[in-house]
Design a protein around this motif. Structure first.
Motif, PDB file in Angstrom:
ATOM      1  N   ASP A  20       5.425   7.634   7.544  1.00 22.61           N
ATOM      2  CA  ASP A  20       4.753   7.037   6.380  1.00 22.61           C
ATOM      3  C   ASP A  20       5.738   6.245   5.522  1.00 22.61           C
ATOM      4  OD1 ASP A  20       2.308   8.039   7.111  1.00 22.61           O
ATOM      5  OD2 ASP A  20       2.240   9.620   5.601  1.00 22.61           O
TER       6      ASP A  20
ATOM      7  N   LYS B  72      -7.026   4.838   1.378  1.00 20.88           N
ATOM      8  CA  LYS B  72      -6.025   4.697   2.441  1.00 20.88           C
ATOM      9  C   LYS B  72      -4.853   5.638   2.220  1.00 20.88           C
ATOM     10  CE  LYS B  72      -6.850  -0.064   3.951  1.00 20.88           C
ATOM     11  NZ  LYS B  72      -6.276  -1.429   4.059  1.00 20.88           N
ATOM     12  N   ARG B  73      -4.459   5.791   0.959  1.00 18.05           N
ATOM     13  CA  ARG B  73      -3.317   6.655   0.661  1.00 18.05           C
ATOM     14  C   ARG B  73      -3.566   8.078   1.139  1.00 18.05           C
ATOM     15  NH1 ARG B  73       0.201   6.815  -4.892  1.00 18.05           N
ATOM     16  NH2 ARG B  73       1.932   7.988  -3.980  1.00 18.05           N
TER      17      ARG B  73
ATOM     18  N   PHE C  77      -7.451   1.356  -1.965  1.00 17.85           N
ATOM     19  CA  PHE C  77      -6.062   1.780  -2.159  1.00 17.85           C
ATOM     20  C   PHE C  77      -5.899   3.294  -2.050  1.00 17.85           C
ATOM     21  CE2 PHE C  77      -2.469   3.197  -4.705  1.00 17.85           C
ATOM     22  CZ  PHE C  77      -1.437   2.421  -4.208  1.00 17.85           C
ATOM     23  N   ALA C  78      -6.577   4.047  -2.906  1.00 25.93           N
ATOM     24  CA  ALA C  78      -6.418   5.504  -2.898  1.00 25.93           C
ATOM     25  C   ALA C  78      -6.999   6.113  -1.627  1.00 25.93           C
ATOM     26  CB  ALA C  78      -7.074   6.113  -4.139  1.00 25.93           C
TER      27      ALA C  78
ATOM     28  N   GLY D 110       5.388  10.982  -5.187  1.00 26.55           N
ATOM     29  CA  GLY D 110       5.344   9.537  -4.981  1.00 26.55           C
ATOM     30  C   GLY D 110       6.648   8.975  -4.470  1.00 26.55           C
TER      31      GLY D 110
ATOM     32  N   ALA E   9       1.087  11.642  -0.323  1.00 26.59           N
ATOM     33  CA  ALA E   9       1.650  12.071  -1.601  1.00 26.59           C
ATOM     34  C   ALA E   9       2.542  13.287  -1.384  1.00 26.59           C
ATOM     35  CB  ALA E   9       0.536  12.387  -2.596  1.00 26.59           C
TER      36      ALA E   9
ATOM     37  N   MET F 191       5.487   2.241   4.798  1.00 27.22           N
ATOM     38  CA  MET F 191       5.417   1.689   3.443  1.00 27.22           C
ATOM     39  C   MET F 191       6.540   0.694   3.185  1.00 27.22           C
ATOM     40  SD  MET F 191       4.128   4.787   0.934  1.00 27.22           S
ATOM     41  CE  MET F 191       5.058   6.139   1.646  1.00 27.22           C
TER      42      MET F 191
ATOM     43  N   TYR G 184       6.420   5.956  -1.829  1.00 28.85           N
ATOM     44  CA  TYR G 184       5.843   4.740  -2.409  1.00 28.85           C
ATOM     45  C   TYR G 184       6.760   4.179  -3.489  1.00 28.85           C
ATOM     46  CZ  TYR G 184       2.325   1.676  -4.574  1.00 28.85           C
ATOM     47  OH  TYR G 184       1.648   0.593  -5.076  1.00 28.85           O
TER      48      TYR G 184
ATOM     49  N   GLY H 148       0.815  -1.211   0.000  1.00 29.20           N
ATOM     50  CA  GLY H 148       0.000   0.000   0.000  1.00 29.20           C
ATOM     51  C   GLY H 148       0.840   1.249   0.000  1.00 29.20           C
ATOM     52  N   ALA H 149       0.142   2.359  -0.241  1.00 27.02           N
ATOM     53  CA  ALA H 149       0.774   3.683  -0.293  1.00 27.02           C
ATOM     54  C   ALA H 149       0.189   4.560   0.797  1.00 27.02           C
ATOM     55  CB  ALA H 149       0.545   4.317  -1.661  1.00 27.02           C
ATOM     56  N   LEU H 150       1.002   5.466   1.287  1.00 32.78           N
ATOM     57  CA  LEU H 150       0.557   6.436   2.288  1.00 32.78           C
ATOM     58  C   LEU H 150       1.024   7.828   1.874  1.00 32.78           C
ATOM     59  CD1 LEU H 150       1.453   4.513   5.588  1.00 32.78           C
ATOM     60  CD2 LEU H 150      -0.831   4.832   4.615  1.00 32.78           C
TER      61      LEU H 150
END
Length: 252
Positions: free
Chosen positions: A100, A190-191, A187-188, A146, A90, A104, A149, A86-88
């Motif tokens: 974060d 949670k990000r 996904f988005a 990004g 931006a 990740m 991530y 997953g991503a956290l």
């Protein structure tokens, strides 16, 4: 009746992991569902006649318990799908959240390492093992906002490539799947820490982003090739996404 093949899928409670578990069950695998949310796992396990194991891939003890649970099953472990990730956020690098980035790295990279180490002996012993690593196009190219991530996914890609070299001569193939834009429920969201508006903006104007079933189809395809066929890397994007920055969006 032959020995049943066992597939272990991490992050199996939703999204790509859930879709992959469903597809692999249809392909005849006995699926081990590994994720943190026990209620979701229990429902899916009952539906698929699968085995549910509550597992946090960021915990050494939890992954060790997963390995023990898998070892107790009747069958041979022939497939591991390292999907948990997953991503956290931006944030730009200059404002990057160390917490974060660390989270990740722990789930995407060290989670893959932990689970792979725990199940590799069984995969080798099967004589026909396959490890699928769900990375991302972010593991191949960087983009503004990004950094964290992309750094984690680049590291996960390096892990997969190194593992393939180190396993050369043993009966385990290593396959990396790198999806581009995939629309899932979480996904988005949670990000962006639950910000539904920011999450929706990622896919705004994109007529047909990939969905979880598309990636599950890719996993099933690579996993069911004859075992001497190793698909080193499969990059898959929606038609609308020609590259990381090149996305066709329809405006009203």
């Amino acid at each position: 009746m032959g020995v049943r093949d066992i597939a272990v899928v991490t992050g199996a409670s939703s999204g790509i992991g859930e879709a992959t578990a469903r597809r692999l069950a249809k392909e005849g695998f006995h699926v081990v569902l590994a994720a943190r949310r026990a209620d979701r796992l229990a429902r899916l396990a009952a539906e698929l006649d699968a085995t549910a194991v509550v597992c946090d891939v960021t915990s050494d003890g939890s992954v060790a318990a997963l390995g023990s649970a898998v070892a107790a099953l009747d069958g041979r472990v022939t497939l591991l799908v390292n999907n948990a990730g997953g991503a956290l956020g931006a944030d730009y690098v200059e404002a990057g959240s160390v917490a974060d980035w660390q989270a990740m790295f722990d789930v995407n990279v060290l989670g893959t390492l932990r689970v792979t180490k725990a199940l590799l002996p069984a995969l080798v012993a099967s004589g026909a093992g396959t490890i699928v690593v769900l990375s991302s196009t972010a593991g191949l190219i960087v983009y503004e906002g990004g950094g964290g991530y992309a750094a984690a996914k680049h590291a996960q890609t390096a892990l997969a490539e190194t593992l393939r070299l180190e396993l050369c001569g043993r009966p385990v193939r290593v396959i990396e799947i790198d999806p581009g834009m995939v629309r899932t429920d979480e996904f988005a969201l949670k990000r962006f820490d639950g910000d539904a508006e920011r999450a929706a903006a990622v896919y705004a104007g994109v007529a047909e982003p990939l969905v979880a079933d598309d990636i599950a189809d890719c996993v099933a395809w690579v996993a069911t090739r004859p075992h001497h066929v190793n698909v080193d890397r499969l990059v898959v994007r929606p038609l609308a996404q020609a590259a990381q920055h090149k996305v066709h969006r329809v405006t009203s």
